[in-house]
Design a protein around this motif. Sequence first.
Motif, PDB file in Angstrom:
ATOM      1  N   HIS A   6     -28.404   5.471  46.121  1.00  9.45           N
ATOM      2  CA  HIS A   6     -28.256   5.891  47.514  1.00  9.45           C
ATOM      3  C   HIS A   6     -27.170   6.957  47.613  1.00  9.45           C
ATOM      4  CE1 HIS A   6     -30.992   3.072  49.496  1.00  9.45           C
ATOM      5  NE2 HIS A   6     -30.661   2.242  48.528  1.00  9.45           N
ATOM      6  N   GLU A  23     -23.614   3.845  55.722  1.00  8.03           N
ATOM      7  CA  GLU A  23     -24.104   3.692  57.089  1.00  8.03           C
ATOM      8  C   GLU A  23     -25.339   4.541  57.326  1.00  8.03           C
ATOM      9  OE1 GLU A  23     -20.469   2.940  60.008  1.00  8.03           O
ATOM     10  OE2 GLU A  23     -20.107   4.756  58.809  1.00  8.03           O
ATOM     11  N   GLY A  24     -25.971   4.331  58.484  1.00  7.00           N
ATOM     12  CA  GLY A  24     -27.071   5.179  58.918  1.00  7.00           C
ATOM     13  C   GLY A  24     -28.349   4.937  58.149  1.00  7.00           C
ATOM     14  N   ASP A  25     -29.093   6.037  57.927  1.00  9.76           N
ATOM     15  CA  ASP A  25     -30.413   5.940  57.301  1.00  9.76           C
ATOM     16  C   ASP A  25     -30.360   5.374  55.890  1.00  9.76           C
ATOM     17  OD1 ASP A  25     -31.544   6.954  59.590  1.00  9.76           O
ATOM     18  OD2 ASP A  25     -31.713   9.005  58.838  1.00  9.76           O
ATOM     19  N   GLU A  26     -29.306   5.732  55.137  1.00  7.25           N
ATOM     20  CA  GLU A  26     -29.201   5.228  53.769  1.00  7.25           C
ATOM     21  C   GLU A  26     -29.042   3.710  53.758  1.00  7.25           C
ATOM     22  OE1 GLU A  26     -29.418   6.637  50.688  1.00  7.25           O
ATOM     23  OE2 GLU A  26     -30.025   8.520  51.632  1.00  7.25           O
ATOM     24  N   ALA A  27     -28.205   3.192  54.654  1.00 11.10           N
ATOM     25  CA  ALA A  27     -28.025   1.746  54.733  1.00 11.10           C
ATOM     26  C   ALA A  27     -29.302   1.064  55.212  1.00 11.10           C
ATOM     27  CB  ALA A  27     -26.867   1.421  55.675  1.00 11.10           C
ATOM     28  N   HIS A  28     -29.972   1.670  56.190  1.00 13.25           N
ATOM     29  CA  HIS A  28     -31.222   1.108  56.690  1.00 13.25           C
ATOM     30  C   HIS A  28     -32.254   1.022  55.576  1.00 13.25           C
ATOM     31  CE1 HIS A  28     -34.635   0.324  59.336  1.00 13.25           C
ATOM     32  NE2 HIS A  28     -35.276   1.298  58.709  1.00 13.25           N
ATOM     33  N   HIS A  29     -32.336   2.070  54.768  1.00 10.31           N
ATOM     34  CA  HIS A  29     -33.316   2.082  53.681  1.00 10.31           C
ATOM     35  C   HIS A  29     -33.002   0.989  52.664  1.00 10.31           C
ATOM     36  CE1 HIS A  29     -35.367   3.973  50.046  1.00 10.31           C
ATOM     37  NE2 HIS A  29     -36.329   3.720  50.895  1.00 10.31           N
ATOM     38  N   THR A  59     -24.047  -6.954  54.296  1.00 15.42           N
ATOM     39  CA  THR A  59     -25.109  -6.156  54.913  1.00 15.42           C
ATOM     40  C   THR A  59     -25.090  -6.348  56.417  1.00 15.42           C
ATOM     41  OG1 THR A  59     -26.775  -7.905  54.745  1.00 15.42           O
ATOM     42  CG2 THR A  59     -26.578  -6.400  52.873  1.00 15.42           C
ATOM     43  N   LYS A  61     -26.932  -4.321  60.324  1.00 19.42           N
ATOM     44  CA  LYS A  61     -27.906  -3.386  60.864  1.00 19.42           C
ATOM     45  C   LYS A  61     -27.409  -1.967  60.651  1.00 19.42           C
ATOM     46  CE  LYS A  61     -30.594  -2.404  65.026  1.00 19.42           C
ATOM     47  NZ  LYS A  61     -30.823  -2.750  66.442  1.00 19.42           N
ATOM     48  N   ARG A  62     -28.120  -1.208  59.797  1.00 16.30           N
ATOM     49  CA  ARG A  62     -27.745   0.160  59.446  1.00 16.30           C
ATOM     50  C   ARG A  62     -26.330   0.229  58.882  1.00 16.30           C
ATOM     51  NH1 ARG A  62     -31.317   3.836  61.202  1.00 16.30           N
ATOM     52  NH2 ARG A  62     -29.796   5.531  61.192  1.00 16.30           N
ATOM     53  N   ARG A  63     -25.976  -0.808  58.121  1.00 15.96           N
ATOM     54  CA  ARG A  63     -24.628  -0.880  57.552  1.00 15.96           C
ATOM     55  C   ARG A  63     -24.689  -1.662  56.246  1.00 15.96           C
ATOM     56  NH1 ARG A  63     -20.160  -4.269  57.609  1.00 15.96           N
ATOM     57  NH2 ARG A  63     -18.132  -3.202  57.798  1.00 15.96           N
TER      58      ARG A  63
END
Length: 253
Positions: A6, A23-29, A59, A61-63
């Motif tokens: 990531h 954070e953000g999209d990388e964490a969501h993925h 973990t 949400k988006r984090r």
Amino acid sequence: MSLPVHLVPDLAGVAPGRTVLVEGDEAHHAVAVRRMRVGEQLQLTEGRGTVVTGEVAETGKRRLLVRALEVRTEPEPQPRLVVVQALPKGDRGELAVEVLTEVGVAEVVPWAAARSVAVWRGERVAKGLARWRATAREAAKQARRPWHPQVADLATTEDVLARVAAATLALVLHEDATVGLAGLALPAEGEVLLVVGPEGGLAEAELAALRDAGAQVVRLGAEVLRTSTAGLAAAAALLARTPRWGAAGEPLP
């Protein structure tokens, strides 16, 4: 099996035992798509040579909080291979960027060549660059690259000529060339610049200008490849003759 990778903005000061917040999209993925859980391992990179191997500590949400286990920094691979890619039509530009990234190219320069079928003007410039850069980013993660390629701003022919003049070695692919890639002497370091023309071929004036700027005109073989795949074939042929693709760091015969 290699660990998932990531991308994070910065890894300065990270050492074993410290935590890195994703954070953000990388964490969501990682959390929602890959379903990473506490205790599982992954790798983080900023795309500039630093790689952190760590385990998921928390973990959300988006984090995602990652505890660093190992930190290594790799030098940028040499020679640095840059591909000037004339704009292909449709989505073939993204295909070219994807495969060039996977094979190890350091930079892709989109070029508005005289005979390019695709034309980027106005808002299409920003949209096209955004697509190419997103493609390079995702392909670099998939290829587990510690150094991510750059996608330069849209280049004019004058820009390309300046890059040719500054390169350690500059090559232009052309079907009428009499010199093949096999006999070329490659530099161990510096920049090798490879120019790939558009679907309609290079204009005579462009070819002459590239020669005058210091580029060597070369061919791949008897076959004529699409512009979206010619760069990949040439880059692979060149890299196979450098220590980068040698066994245990040694050049191939």
